[in-house]
Design an enzyme around this catalytic site. Structure first.
Site, PDB file in Angstrom:
ATOM      1  N   GLU A  49       0.855  -1.184   0.000  1.00 32.63           N
ATOM      2  CA  GLU A  49       0.000   0.000   0.000  1.00 32.63           C
ATOM      3  C   GLU A  49       0.891   1.235   0.000  1.00 32.63           C
ATOM      4  OE1 GLU A  49      -3.170   0.113   2.901  1.00 32.63           O
ATOM      5  OE2 GLU A  49      -2.984   2.281   3.132  1.00 32.63           O
TER       6      GLU A  49
ATOM      7  N   GLU B  22      -2.501  11.570   3.079  1.00 30.41           N
ATOM      8  CA  GLU B  22      -3.512  11.440   4.125  1.00 30.41           C
ATOM      9  C   GLU B  22      -3.392  12.643   5.045  1.00 30.41           C
ATOM     10  OE1 GLU B  22      -4.499   7.056   5.387  1.00 30.41           O
ATOM     11  OE2 GLU B  22      -2.329   7.324   5.409  1.00 30.41           O
TER      12      GLU B  22
END
Length: 282
Positions: free
Chosen positions: A158, A163
């Site tokens: 990932e 974020e």
């Protein structure tokens, strides 16, 4: 970043949610310009993009994921494909989180992926985004290994390109998850703004991913680098990945909305562009 990833089975593994870890130090370095031309720049050739210039979401490029099961992070929203939660307007992709009852959830939002439509190994992956604000609000621009259905998470790998959580509105996190460095032990680096918060304006978030190295950029400035010798487990980043965009509400890391949280909130995406290394054919 501190959520504890829950390993889910079958369809839940296919929908593994983004998360990160406490930051690790990486020296900053000069990088490519923040605004790249539409076709080529600095040795990269555009191979896929969505400029969101139409009147509706292009289903040939994006697959909405739906459901309200918490996505491994105890998130509170129910993701839908409704225009109330995901639409294209005024040249932007709009992902909107709302406070409303839907199924067993008290919030709705949207999550999109390119799985099965655009999957690529290596390249520059870039988006220009204006993030929302508020406690419990969690926008993300990220990537998952296309083999997640076969090998599971985190062996699929990932790459979290962007974020930002509402309780840290001036801090961006770039994060890598793999076997031996996932969840709250992921390989992560923060990038704080010098002034203001990310929700005040658009910013360009990108990774440049080449064999044996991944580099993170914010507005053209490199702030994080990952290589096999820097992570504490297997390097699982030499196979195709797909792109995701989502806006979560609540969860183990950001915490839940409180009395200060104003909803609805919108994540606005001006474009998503994917490049490969090399000059265009003449």
């Amino acid at each position: 970043m501190h959520p504890i990833r829950l390993v889910l089975v079958t369809v839940m593994a296919l929908a593994a949610s983004s998360c990160g870890s406490p930051p690790s130090s990486t020296p900053a370095a000069p990088a490519t310009p923040a605004a790249l031309p539409a076709a080529t720049a600095a040795g990269w050739t555009l191979v896929w993009s969505d400029e969101f210039d139409g009147s509706e979401l292009d289903r040939n490029k994006w697959v909405p994921e739906t459901g309200g099961h918490g996505w491994g992070n105890r998130e509170l929203q129910h993701y839908t494909g409704r225009p109330e939660n995901v639409r294209v307007a005024d040249g932007k992709l709009v992902i909107e989180a709302r406070r409303e009852r839907y199924g067993d959830n008290e919030y709705t939002s949207a999550r999109l992926k390119t799985a099965g439509l655009m999957e690529q190994m290596h390249g520059r992956f870039e988006a220009r985004i204006k993030v929302p604000r508020g406690q419990g609000i969690w926008p993300a621009f990220w990537m998952l290994g296309a083999d997640i259905g076969k090998v599971g998470w985190p062996r699929s790998g990932e790459i979290d390109i962007m974020e930002i959580i509402g309780k840290e509105p001036a801090t961006l996190y770039g994060t890598l998850h793999g076997p031996g460095y996932s969840g709250d032990k992921a390989f992560s680096q923060p990038s704080p703004l010098e002034r203001g918060i990310f929700a005040d304006d658009y910013h360009v978030f990108a990774v440049e991913w080449e064999p044996g190295e991944i580099r993170w950029y914010r507005d053209g400035v490199r702030f994080h680098t990952a290589r096999p010798d820097l992570v504490t487990g297997d390097w699982v980043f030499e196979h195709p990945f797909f792109v995701l965009l989502n806006l979560a509400v609540g969860g183990l890391w950001p915490g839940n909305p409180d009395s200060t949280t104003v909803l609805p909130q919108q994540m606005l995406v001006d474009y998503v562009r994917v490049y490969k290394r090399g000059a265009p054919a003449r």
